[in-house]
Design an enzyme around this catalytic site. Structure first.
Site, PDB file in Angstrom:
ATOM      1  N   LEU A   1       0.544  -0.868   0.267  1.00 31.54           N
ATOM      2  CA  LEU A   1       0.334   0.108   0.187  1.00 31.54           C
ATOM      3  C   LEU A   1       0.858   1.203   0.267  1.00 31.54           C
ATOM      4  O   LEU A   1       0.828   2.007  -0.155  1.00 31.54           O
ATOM      5  CB  LEU A   1      -1.223  -0.016   1.485  1.00 31.54           C
ATOM      6  CG  LEU A   1      -2.447  -0.580   0.789  1.00 31.54           C
ATOM      7  CD1 LEU A   1      -2.775  -0.818   2.498  1.00 31.54           C
ATOM      8  CD2 LEU A   1      -2.632  -0.764   0.107  1.00 31.54           C
ATOM      9  N   GLY A   2       2.099   1.308   0.601  1.00 32.16           N
ATOM     10  CA  GLY A   2       2.945   2.512   0.327  1.00 32.16           C
ATOM     11  C   GLY A   2       4.028   1.930   1.308  1.00 32.16           C
ATOM     12  O   GLY A   2       3.963   1.179   1.960  1.00 32.16           O
TER      13      GLY A   2
ATOM     14  N   GLY B   1       7.147   3.653   3.896  1.00 35.00           N
ATOM     15  CA  GLY B   1       7.645   5.298   4.336  1.00 35.00           C
ATOM     16  C   GLY B   1       9.163   5.226   4.709  1.00 35.00           C
ATOM     17  O   GLY B   1       9.565   3.959   5.110  1.00 35.00           O
ATOM     18  N   GLY B   2       9.354   5.742   5.747  1.00 34.57           N
ATOM     19  CA  GLY B   2      10.762   5.725   6.760  1.00 34.57           C
ATOM     20  C   GLY B   2      10.539   5.042   7.743  1.00 34.57           C
ATOM     21  O   GLY B   2      11.552   3.719   7.852  1.00 34.57           O
TER      22      GLY B   2
ATOM     23  N   GLY C   1       9.220   1.739   7.543  1.00 34.74           N
ATOM     24  CA  GLY C   1       8.494   0.394   6.953  1.00 34.74           C
ATOM     25  C   GLY C   1       7.679   0.592   5.905  1.00 34.74           C
ATOM     26  O   GLY C   1       7.698   1.857   4.932  1.00 34.74           O
TER      27      GLY C   1
ATOM     28  N   VAL D   1       3.925  -0.449   4.418  1.00 37.48           N
ATOM     29  CA  VAL D   1       2.691  -1.245   4.565  1.00 37.48           C
ATOM     30  C   VAL D   1       2.173  -2.458   3.312  1.00 37.48           C
ATOM     31  O   VAL D   1       1.883  -1.777   2.000  1.00 37.48           O
ATOM     32  CB  VAL D   1       2.081   0.267   4.575  1.00 37.48           C
ATOM     33  CG1 VAL D   1       0.660  -0.268   5.108  1.00 37.48           C
ATOM     34  CG2 VAL D   1       2.416   0.898   5.911  1.00 37.48           C
TER      35      VAL D   1
ATOM     36  N   LYS E   1       2.075  -3.024   8.857  1.00 36.09           N
ATOM     37  CA  LYS E   1       3.130  -2.091   8.351  1.00 36.09           C
ATOM     38  C   LYS E   1       4.382  -3.164   8.711  1.00 36.09           C
ATOM     39  O   LYS E   1       4.263  -4.261  10.293  1.00 36.09           O
ATOM     40  CB  LYS E   1       2.514  -0.419   9.849  1.00 36.09           C
ATOM     41  CG  LYS E   1       4.433  -0.204   9.881  1.00 36.09           C
ATOM     42  CD  LYS E   1       4.097   0.841  10.356  1.00 36.09           C
ATOM     43  CE  LYS E   1       5.475   1.558  10.528  1.00 36.09           C
ATOM     44  NZ  LYS E   1       5.333   2.900  10.642  1.00 36.09           N
TER      45      LYS E   1
ATOM     46  N   ASP F   1       5.103  11.639  14.465  1.00 36.17           N
ATOM     47  CA  ASP F   1       5.805  12.291  12.953  1.00 36.17           C
ATOM     48  C   ASP F   1       4.430  12.473  12.290  1.00 36.17           C
ATOM     49  O   ASP F   1       3.449  11.776  11.154  1.00 36.17           O
ATOM     50  CB  ASP F   1       6.199  11.207  12.280  1.00 36.17           C
ATOM     51  CG  ASP F   1       6.160  10.960  11.130  1.00 36.17           C
ATOM     52  OD1 ASP F   1       6.413  12.375  10.621  1.00 36.17           O
ATOM     53  OD2 ASP F   1       6.558  10.117  10.536  1.00 36.17           O
TER      54      ASP F   1
END
Length: 765
Positions: free
Chosen positions: A446-447, A449-450, A452, A454, A468, A566
């Protein structure tokens, strides 16, 4: 020496005899007999099989008529008829038990006054006391022309079946099949042995005028084969104006009808019609009686002695009518198909026969030695797998304990005694999450990021979740991490993504959240779709209020308070109704319970990081307030927090906005849709709120609870009808807290960076 010529002469004499014998063996067997010996087999091109026959002694005579036939050779094409029933036969079949015959249709012709002037046709066709019945499945009664009601009666004169045909005006003609317009058809019942057709004269004075809109000179009623009707009369219009005679085919079902069924027939072996040994009796499908069929694997005439002969399936295999790719051997009523010598397999499959392996003594010895060597190796390998499996189990248990699994289970058990939290929080196994994500397949991402990656997952109960898989984790004490998981699981707010569970059997714990379908706020703002025109500011304000309320809940209502760490548009998700849900607690911390400051490794996203947090490494609730101020600014301007492709002075959205506020041009940074929908007093109040959130000094920033209340107040003002119609100033002042509306923005040398000279200033009112 004298014997040799004699032997040679004998060989010459015997050779022709051997050739004749070989030729006789190669001759095909004679065709199966279909008639009695000495009887005529054909009438023209029609085969006449027994029990039918032409001439005395050639047909079955059991007291019922119809099997005796007559062939009239005086015509160019010989005509075959049933003696005593005046029906012309065009085809006979033993296999189907059917006779095809021809009848003349009954025709009525009328003058201009509607009076009958001519009638022709075969009239009544009685088949009573015969082996024939009209086929109910393959015949239809048809009335052609209009207006007419065609029907037929039984021997007592009672109505059996019929239909009505009515015409439409020529300009409204409906070309097509026989459906009731110009032509109609009806089914007939079974066991019908008498057919006498009639047309009901319909006088104009007797009925609705619509019945006489269009009429035809001649009208017909007849019984006809259904297939012939479908192929020949698919367009009725071509046949409406005919006035000539019409001959049509019909199908008759025949059977041996001197007894009612097979059981009764078998009692009298002398009269029993199924004479062949390889035959069996079948009950008639139309009326009383029975028929005879050859048994499976045989063909011919079951009504004759030895009339059913074995089918040579092997010859059919040569014609590719039967599946056999090996050696075919014919047997009575069947055949065998075997693979050729030296092969094995399934001969009825193509390429199903394979060469046999020659399992010699040497091969047996080699096989024995191989098994003797392989078996110990296999046992060692099996033992190795068992050891590795136990190591894996121990490693999972070790990670589970290191990640605080035991402590978390104790907390969950003490919470309600069931081992699960009230919100449905659950500890998942690694296998559960691998199955849910198809072993963390790339198409489930799904995405990234910094903290990990998802993944989208589907649990066994069909619940869709977001999983995640973190890249790293801080080396926090076991109990502290477990307590954080336990407290985060208790968060139950409509604008906070629900933490459903975790997996602690891996080195870096995996977290399971509720799935939010519409992506991130970042993508919604900066993606190709954008926010709809006409409601841009209203939507932005609602999302801001929902996000602020979620953070305020975490700061003020959670026990102990939770700091997000964050806050950014990428960590605010939107569901299918564009409801905001704050997510990603990868940098979250529990607020300290004493007065000590919480020092931590700086985590977050450039552009959203609190400068005070960056310098002191102390995460406070005011750090989330600063980050939320950037989110609010991003919502209103539709610009990214950091933009590296433009001029250097325009790369930071915060700095760009503050500089614009200094010179009073901050409204120009707003998105055009938002600016057009926002009132001037709303702009001033929200600008002040953003500047307070972005204050360099954390103590000067408002709390998230205050931010949420102020935004909700603005939202009510924006939706309030007083704001849309210029209502009295006192109500508007009360709603907006207008004592701060005309405040001048002053920058004092304290905490905020001067963007031109490098000095520090703070914003105050």
């Amino acid at each position: 020496m004298a014997i040799a010529p004699v032997v040679h002469l004998l060989l010459l004499l015997l050779l022709p005899l051997a050739e004749v014998s070989a030729l006789e063996q190669q001759k095909p067997p004679p065709p199966p007999q279909v008639v009695r010996p000495g009887c005529r087999e054909k009438c023209g091109n029609i085969t006449v099989p027994y029990p039918f026959g032409i001439g005395d002694g050639c047909y079955r005579d059991d007291g019922k008529g119809g099997f005796q036939l007559r062939c009239d050779d005086s015509h160019a094409t010989p005509r075959l008829t049933a003696v005593g029933y005046d029906i012309r036969i065009t085809n006979l079949s033993i296999a189907t038990g059917e006779v095809q015959a021809k009848l003349k249709a009954t025709r009525y012709c009328y003058d201009n006054e509607g009076v009958t002037v001519n009638r022709s046709g075969d009239g009544a066709t009685p088949l009573t006391s015969s082996h024939y019945l009209f086929s109910a499945t393959k015949n239809r009664l048809v009335a052609l022309g209009c207006p007419s009601h065609g029907y037929f009666v039984d021997t007592a004169g009672y109505y059996v079946s019929g239909c009505m045909s009515i015409c439409r005006p020529l300009q409204y003609a409906m070309p097509g099949s026989c459906t009731g317009v110009a032509c109609c058809q009806s089914a007939i019942p079974s066991a019908v042995g008498y057919f006498e057709p009639f047309l009901l004269d319909m006088q104009k004075k007797d009925g609705d005028p619509i019945l006489y809109t269009t009429t035809t000179t001649c009208r017909y009623v007849f019984l006809v084969e259904t297939e012939w009707l479908r192929t020949r009369y698919n367009n009725v219009d071509k046949h409406l104006n005919r006035t000539d005679d019409l001959t049509v085919p019909i199908i008759l079902d025949w059977a041996v009808r001197n007894v009612g069924n097979c059981s009764t027939a078998r009692l009298n072996r002398t009269d029993y019609a199924c004479r062949s040994v390889a035959s069996h009796c079948v009950k008639s499908i139309n009326g009383a009686g029975y028929q005879c069929n050859c048994s499976k694997g045989y063909e011919g005439n079951p009504y004759l002695e030895d009339g059913c002969r074995d089918i040579d399936e092997c010859k059919r295999i040569e014609k590719q009518e039967e599946p056999c790719y090996g050696v075919c051997t014919n047997t009575p009523g069947s055949y065998t198909c075997q693979c050729p010598p030296g092969t094995s397999g399934i001969a009825t499959w193509k390429n199903g026969c394979r060469p046999k392996d020659s399992f010699t003594f040497a091969l047996k010895v080699v096989t024995g030695v191989s098994v003797g060597v392989f078996l110990p190796v296999f046992m060692c390998f099996w033992l190795y797998l068992g050891i590795q499996k136990r190591k894996l189990i121990r490693a999972k248990h070790k990670f589970f304990e290191l990640n605080g699994g035991v402590f978390l289970q104790q907390q969950m058990s003490s919470y309600n005694g069931t081992g699960t939290c009230a919100g449905g929080f659950k500890i998942f196994s690694k296998e559960d999450l691998e199955k849910a994500t198809n072993h963390f397949a790339a198409d489930r991402v799904l995405g990234r990021g910094g903290h990990g990656i998802v993944y989208k997952g589907v649990l066994e109960d069909k619940t869709v979740v977001a999983i995640k898989k973190s890249k790293m984790i801080e080396e926090a004490p076991t109990k502290e991490f477990a307590m954080e998981m336990f407290i985060l699981s208790q968060i139950n707010h409509k604008n906070v993504v629900k933490l459903l569970g975790c997996c602690l059997e891996v080195e870096v714990p995996m977290l399971v959240y509720e799935y939010v379908s519409n992506g991130t706020l970042y993508n919604y703002i900066h993606g190709s779709k954008g926010i709809e025109s006409g409601t841009a500011f209203e939507t932005c304000l609602r999302i801001a209020v929902e996000s602020a309320e979620a953070l305020a809940y975490m700061h003020s209502s959670a026990s102990p308070p939770i700091l997000h760490g964050d806050v950014k548009t990428a960590n605010i998700l939107l569901d299918d109704k564009l409801t905001a849900k704050v997510s990603d607690f990868g940098a979250s911390k529990l607020a300290p319970t004493d007065e000590a400051k919480m020092a931590t490794l700086v985590q977050g996203t450039c552009g959203y990081l609190d400068p005070e947090y960056l310098m002191t490494c102390r995460l406070t609730e005011k750090s989330d307030v600063y980050s939320f101020g950037v989110v609010l600014l991003e919502l209103l301007t539709k610009k990214k927090a950091l933009y590296f492709e433009g001029p250097e002075e325009d790369r930071s959205l915060v700095l760009c906005f503050m500089m614009a506020v200094q010179v009073g041009q901050h409204h120009e940074l707003l998105d055009s849709q938002v600016r057009n929908e926002m009132r001037i007093e709303t702009l001033e109040v929200i600008t002040q709120l953003i500047m307070r959130c972005l204050n360099m000094c954390g103590q000067e920033r408002p709390t998230m609870k205050e931010v949420a209340e102020r935004l909700e107040m603005l939202r009510r003002y924006q939706l309030n009808p007083w704001a849309q119609a210029d209502a009295n100033m006192e109500e508007r002042q009360s709603l907006l807290d207008m004592e701060q509306r005309n405040v001048e923005y002053k920058f004092t040398q304290d905490c905020v960076l001067d963007f031109e000279g490098g000095s520090t200033y703070s914003f105050s009112s």
